[in-house]
Every structure is written in structure tokens, then in C-alpha cells.
Design an enzyme around this catalytic site. Structure first.
Site, short mmCIF file in Angstrom:
data_model
loop_
_atom_site.label_atom_id
_atom_site.label_comp_id
_atom_site.label_asym_id
_atom_site.label_seq_id
_atom_site.Cartn_x
_atom_site.Cartn_y
_atom_site.Cartn_z
CE1 TYR A 160 41.98 38.64 44.52
CE2 TYR A 160 43.95 38.14 45.76
CZ TYR A 160 42.63 37.89 45.47
OH TYR A 160 41.97 36.91 46.12
CE LYS A 227 34.59 43.01 31.62
NZ LYS A 227 33.27 42.82 30.95
CG ASP A 281 31.78 39.62 30.22
OD1 ASP A 281 32.74 40.38 30.38
OD2 ASP A 281 31.10 39.59 29.20
CG ASP A 305 40.36 34.86 43.85
OD1 ASP A 305 40.47 33.66 44.20
OD2 ASP A 305 40.07 35.77 44.63
#
Ligand code: NAP
Length: 415
Positions: A160, A227, A281, A305
Site C-alpha cells: 500500500y 497471510k 481469509d 483496509d
């Protein structure tokens, strides 16, 4: 410090910091930026609500001395086209606490988002988004009352942070050559390239803020979201550094999930905060299916985000979700939605996102009684189905009111 266009109210006193803690006078000067688009509507409504709550809670003993600061379109008009005046940044540093409405990102010309610029310039490294259910708010969940989380999103690193090389550019080709020839990396010809820096320093200071919040607010757990199963060194690093920090700096206050099962039969010892981690996830899935399992979440920039908007949608959406961007010294509270230009100056939209960001601000300066008055009034007003258009379209039998009408209803129901 003397200011060119900013007028510091003479009646107030600045907040200071002593031994890492805020020292808040009875009449603190707090900065506010009205914002663009719907900003003026929601700001004037919210200012009335905050002032009424403080007056009601402290009977005149405490009062906010508001100081208007300028960013965005209003600043451009005052500072000869400058959307992001240096003296506004100086004033925020000086006052330590400010709140802002949404700001337009003018399109074209390589103009960076003012919100991103603000976070970077002031090194506001943690984005804090509390998400909880208020009785009566329309929700797609069967048990929305189980949603009560505070998301701490890292604000300065990750894919980002804007280190990107366009497909076909000389920089891209140079980097691609280096990666292929020197590092043995394989990827398709012409691939655009982005860099994902994640450091121990950035991860640790974010996780520190999240755990400190859990300690200060008697929260049950802090979940590190990542992740790391796929991106082992970046996302996995975030996870590992988070656990390291928890054990090094909060040893007496925390227990890791592993220790919980190995040493405590799965039951958290009295007063201990459980530090756990979950893959991103599955976190999205569990926050819909079993939100009660989550409390404080610490996330990296991009995951956070997505996650904060997804969780906010479970309990009323962005028209109501509050937020803040904070560093160790400065806190800037903000509406989490944009400027919704099609509704500008119509006195129509929901002021709650900004208003609840102000509730966070009152809690931040230790004025919990005033914050509670607003939270309680909101529940009463919702129970009467008095709402702005965005909720009215999701509810049967609602009484639709304007932005200012909603503020009036809240003030009338502060008890
Ligand atoms: P937006 O301004 O957040 O609006 C998108 C939609 O969200 C609105 O059309 C409206 O939905 C709903 N909404 C937003 N605020 C609401 C409120 N207070 N009450 C009720 N509903 C609300 O997003 P955008 O249209 O993508 O962005 C517009 C501008 O805002 C852009 O210049 C963008 O850069 C800027 N922006 C600023 C910030 C910030 O300052 N923090 C954040 C995001 C975007 P309906 O149409 O369904 O009624």
C-alpha cells in the site's frame, strides 16, 4: 507559534504530554477540519452533539475550545490553491488531537490523497476502527450484537505504500532485469511490479498499540491477522514480530494461544489477554460466522483496509463507522467515508461516522461520561426509528430526518 490564517481560541489551553500520557485541561483546544462535500453538513451537526454532551456531562466545568483548521477545498480558497497547508500540519502537531471531515482527492496531476499525505507527514502509523453493534441498526447478520471489535491497521508499510513500477517503464525494466538475472525470480514479461516492505519496527509499533489498547480497555484477546502461509517473510514476519513483541513487552499481561492450550487447558487465566493469530481469509469468514471470537485485531495495511470496511458493513456500513489515525503523540479522528459529493449541502446524509469518531476522541481525552451520553442517546433515537435516509431505506416504519434533524434528536434524548 504564530499562525497566518488559523485562530487559536484564547479561552482554551493546549493538551500536553507528560511521561507518555496526555495531560488534558478542562478547556482543551481541539482542532477540527470541516472537510469537503458533505463535510460542512456533518461537521456542524456533530459539533452541536459533542458540545451538548460535554455540557450535559460536566455542567460547564469542562468545555472544548474548538479551533478550525483548513485542508482540502476550503484550504485551497484561503491559502491560494494549497490544499494541504503546512500551518495546518503544524497546528495538529501543536494541539495533539484533531478531528476531520472527509476530503476530496482532486483528480489528475499526480495529486496524492490528502488523507494518505496526512498519515505519512505526521507518521500516524495506526488506523484504529472500532466496530460494534447498536440496537436497532439494520444488519445482514443474524446475531449482530456479537460484533464488538477494534481493528488496528498498520498505516505506513505493505504494498500500500506506493513503491510501484509501471509496466514498460525504464525503472520497471531495470528492476525486472535485476530480479530475473541476479535473484532468479520468474514472472511474465511486462509485469507491473510493486514492492511490499514490512519491517520489524513497523509491525512491532502497531502490535504494541493494539495490545496496549487491549490492556487499557480490559479486552479479552488480540488477533494478529496475516497471510503468512503464502507470504512467509512479509506477512509471516508481521505475525512472528507481533508474538515476539507481546512476550517481550507484555509478558505479565498476556498468554499466547499456544500457551493457553499447553499450560492452561484452553482457559485464559484471570486478567490475561490471549494473543492469537489467524490467516486473513479465514478471518473474513469467521467475522461473519462467529464474530464473538474476535476482540482487538492487529492487521497489516492492505488486509486491514478490506477487513475494516467488511466488518463495518455488518453493523450499519460506512455512514456510521468511526475511525482515527494515531501516532504515539498525535491523534487525528476522522469520518471513514468520503465526501459523497452528490449529497453536498443537502443536509441529508448520516452524520454518525464523524459523530462517533468524536465519541472516540472524547474517550481518547478521558471524557468518558460525555462519550457515554452520546452512545446512549443514539440507542434511544434508533429505538424510536428516527434515522437519516441511508437507514430509513433499510427499515420498516422509519421516521426519516435530515442531518441536522438527527443531531437535534440525539441532543433531545441525552439523559
Ligand atoms: P463516498 O464519498 O464514501 O460515498 C460513497 C457512497 O457511500 C455515497 O454515495 C453514499 O451511498 C454512501 N455514504 C457516504 N457517506 C455517507 C454518509 N455520511 N451517510 C450516508 N451514506 C453515506 O465515496 P466515493 O464517492 O467513492 O468518494 C467521493 C470522494 O471522497 C472522492 O474524492 C474520494 O477521494 C473521497 N474520499 C475521501 C475519504 C476521506 O476523506 N477519508 C475516504 C474515501 C473517499 P448512497 O449513494 O448509496 O446513498
Amino acid at each position: 507559534m504564530t499562525y497566518q490564517h488559523i485562530k487559536m481560541p484564547e479561552s482554551g489551553t493546549r493538551i500536553s504530554i507528560s511521561n507518555g500520557k496526555l495531560v488534558v485541561p478542562d478547556q482543551p483546544i481541539l482542532g477540527f477540519v470541516e472537510g469537503d462535500g458533505i463535510g460542512p453538513d456533518i461537521t456542524s451537526a456533530s459539533l452541536r452533539v459533542w458540545d451538548a454532551a460535554v455540557e450535559k456531562a460536566y455542567g460547564g466545568k469542562r468545555r472544548v475550545a474548538w479551533c478550525e483548521l483548513f485542508m482540502g477545498e476550503k484550504a485551497a480558497g484561503i491559502y491560494g490553491g494549497d490544499y494541504f497547508p503546512e500551518e495546518t500540519l503544524a497546528a495538529i502537531r501543536d494541539l495533539k488531537v484533531a478531528i476531520k471531515g472527509p476530503l476530496t482527492t482532486p483528480v489528475g496531476g499526480g495529486f496524492r490523497s490528502l488523507n494518505v499525505s496526512l498519515r505519512q507527514e505526521m507518521d500516524l502509523f495506526a488506523c484504529v476502527r472500532p466496530v460494534r453493534y447498536y440496537q436497532g441498526v439494520p444488519s445482514p447478520l443474524r446475531r449482530p450484537e456479537d460484533v464488538d471489535v477494534v481493528i488496528f491497521r498498520e498505516n505506513t508499510e505493505d504494498v500500500y505504500c506506493g513503491i510501484e513500477y509501471e509496466s514498460g517503464s525504464p525503472e520497471n525494466e531495470k528492476l525486472a532485469r535485476f530480479l530475473r538475472e541476479e535473484m532468479g525470480a520468474e514472472f511474465f514479461e511486462g509485469a507491473a511490479l510493486g514492492i511490499k516492505p514490512v519491517s520489524p519496527f513497523g509491525s512491532r509499533r502497531l502490535v504494541r498499540k493494539a495490545i496496549q489498547y487491549a490492556v487499557d480497555h480490559d479486552r479479552a484477546s488480540v488477533t494478529l491477522v496475516h497471510k503468512g502461509n503464502i507470504m512467509k517473510f512479509t506477512e509471516g514476519g508481521f505475525r512472528n514480530w507481533g508474538y515476539e513483541l507481546a512476550k517481550e513487552e507484555f509478558r505479565d499481561q498476556v498468554v499466547t494461544e499456544e500457551e493457553l492450550w499447553e499450560e492452561h487447558g484452553g482457559q485464559a487465566p484471570e486478567g490475561k489477554i490471549v494473543i492469537k493469530d489467524r490467516i486473513a481469509d479465514i478471518t473474513f469468514q469467521l467475522l461473519q460466522l462467529r464474530p464473538a471470537e474476535f476482540d482487538v485485531l492487529a492487521t497489516m495495511n492492505l488486509n486491514g483496509d478490506y477487513l475494516s470496511d467488511a466488518v463495518a458493513a455488518e453493523v450499519g456500513g460506512i455512514g456510521i463507522a468511526p475511525g482515527a489515525n494515531i501516532s504515539d503523540e498525535v491523534a487525528v479522528f476522522e469520518a471513514t467515508h468520503g465526501t459523497a459529493p452528490k449529497y453536498a449541502n443537502q443536509n441529508k446524509v448520516n452524520p454518525s461516522s464523524l459523530m462517533f469518531s468524536g465519541v472516540m476522541m472524547l474517550e481518547h481525552i478521558g471524557w468518558q461520561e460525555a462519550a457515554d451520553l452520546i452512545n446512549d442517546a443514539f440507542v434511544r433515537v434508533l429505538a424510536e426509528k428516527t434515522v437519516t435516509y441511508d437507514f430509513a431505506r433499510l427499515m420498516d416504519g422509519a421516521r426519516e430526518v435530515s442531518t441536522s434533524g438527527f443531531a437535534d434528536a440525539l441532543i433531545a434524548r441525552m439523559e
